[in-house]
Design an enzyme around this catalytic site. Structure first.
Site, PDB file in Angstrom:
ATOM      1  N   GLU A  69      42.356  47.838  39.597  1.00  0.00           N
ATOM      2  CA  GLU A  69      42.019  46.348  40.133  1.00  0.00           C
ATOM      3  C   GLU A  69      40.948  46.296  41.231  1.00  0.00           C
ATOM      4  OE1 GLU A  69      43.177  44.352  38.386  1.00  0.00           O
ATOM      5  OE2 GLU A  69      44.572  43.301  39.686  1.00  0.00           O
ATOM      6  N   THR A  96      37.265  37.144  39.206  1.00  0.00           N
ATOM      7  CA  THR A  96      37.864  37.071  40.261  1.00  0.00           C
ATOM      8  C   THR A  96      37.273  37.757  41.610  1.00  0.00           C
ATOM      9  OG1 THR A  96      39.963  37.916  39.065  1.00  0.00           O
ATOM     10  CG2 THR A  96      39.829  38.506  41.240  1.00  0.00           C
TER      11      THR A  96
HETATM   12  N1  HSE Z   1      45.607  37.843  44.623  1.00  0.00           N
HETATM   13  C1  HSE Z   1      44.668  38.120  43.731  1.00  0.00           C
HETATM   14  C2  HSE Z   1      43.697  36.883  44.084  1.00  0.00           C
HETATM   15  C3  HSE Z   1      44.897  37.847  42.276  1.00  0.00           C
HETATM   16  O1  HSE Z   1      44.084  35.804  44.188  1.00  0.00           O
HETATM   17  O2  HSE Z   1      42.526  37.019  44.143  1.00  0.00           O
HETATM   18  C4  HSE Z   1      43.671  37.886  41.301  1.00  0.00           C
HETATM   19  O3  HSE Z   1      43.663  39.043  40.646  1.00  0.00           O
END
Ligand code: HSE
Length: 316
Positions: free
Chosen positions: A137, A190
């Site tokens: 991630e 993201t």
């Molecule tokens: N919590 C993360 C965000 C989830 O909102 O950026 C997305 O990967």
């Protein structure tokens, strides 16, 4: 540590809804139907190699150091002391849209670490696998957050207290809870959608937000749908990110008018989720949300699911 116990392992890890309105980076749940499959096999190449990726439209990198599953698996292999020959090859099958806010990179990472762990006779518990999955991630989003990977690994509704050391609480899942997801056909990266967030927030908004997180967690424990509905609000992230999602306000109004407990962005979007108390209601809410997007001429998919309490599972 462990030794190779199997020739080949295939693992499925589900798609996830992260944040769940008020719980940015700390709350998430897994869904049924969408997710990734990763098969791990012995290879002559040292370390981790990615042998193939299906279902990504050729968009994902085969280079191990650029691939979230490759990075997570490498991190685990190094910890096991098996960074050298013979290594492991991964075959990845994606059964979910990329850049959709449904935890696509997390599902690959979760499936990869569970497959490699299984391959070596399960030296680590699921909880101990979390930091390795988070390494993927970091590559995908630029920061360490575990809400998607934890939900994909453990299943159910989860609260990430910390991911290092791993401290994840699996919250109770009310039996009838259903989720409607509308995925408008645009991609949101993201990393970029984290960069637009404000680094500082007003104390007043923070107070409302942590009251909502507490309310939502209490609502899940008490099976109290009214409290869940009163808590599904995001004062901080949604107002900033929703401008990236065409038709968000219309979809949200349609969901609430259609009887949803609440509606917000799934992860970093563009998917939007709504919670309700039966499959019938979830379908009705999906139709209403869909109608609002049709008026704007946007293409989309709708998914209906109960909460997936299984998480990542070994298929073969
Ligand atoms: N919590 C993360 C965000 C989830 O909102 O950026 C997305 O990967």
């Amino acid at each position: 540590m462990g030794e190779r116990k199997r020739k080949s392992v295939t693992v499925f890890a589900p798609a996830t809804v992260a944040n769940v309105a008020c719980g940015f980076d700390v709350l998430g749940f897994a869904i049924h139907g969408l997710g990734d499959e990763v098969t791990a096999r012995i290879s002559d190449q040292p370390g981790i190699t990615i042998a193939s990726i299906e279902g990504d439209g050729g968009k994902l990198p085969l280079e191990t150091e650029k691939n979230t599953a490759g990075l997570s698996a490498t991190s685990l292999l190094n910890e096991l002391g098996y960074g050298d020959t013979p290594g492991i090859e991964l075959r990845i099958k994606k059964n979910m849209p990329l850049g959709s806010g449904l935890g696509s990179s997390a599902a690959s990472s979760a499936a990869a670490v569970v497959a490699v762990n299984e391959f070596f006779g399960k030296p680590f518990t699921t909880s101990e696998l979390l930091p390795f999955a988070v390494d993927g991630e970091i590559a995908a989003s630029g920061t360490a957050h575990a809400d998607n990977v934890a939900a994909s690994l453990f299943g159910g509704f989860i609260l990430v207290k910390t991911h290092q050391p791993p401290d994840v609480i699996t919250l109770p899942t009310p039996e009838d809870l259903h989720c409607t997801i509308v995925h408008p056909h645009i991609e949101i990266n993201t990393k970029n959608s984290r960069l637009i967030l404000k680094k500082e927030i007003l104390l007043e908004k923070a107070v409302t937000q942590w009251a909502n997180v507490g309310g939502l967690v209490a609502g899940l424990y008490k099976n109290d749908y009214s409290l869940i509905a009163r808590s599904l609000h995001d004062e901080i992230i949604e107002p900033v990110r929703s401008v990236l999602i065409p038709g968000f306000d219309e979809m949200k109004s349609a969901a609430i008018q259609g009887g949803a407990f609440g509606c917000s962005i799934s992860g970093s979007g563009p998917s939007v989720f709504a919670l309700s108390k039966s499959r019938k209601e979830a379908q009705h809410i999906g139709e209403k949300m869909g109608e609002s997007l049709k008026k704007l001429g946007l293409d989309f998919d709708i998914y209906i699911s109960k909460i997936n309490t299984e998480g990542a599972k070994v298929l073969d």
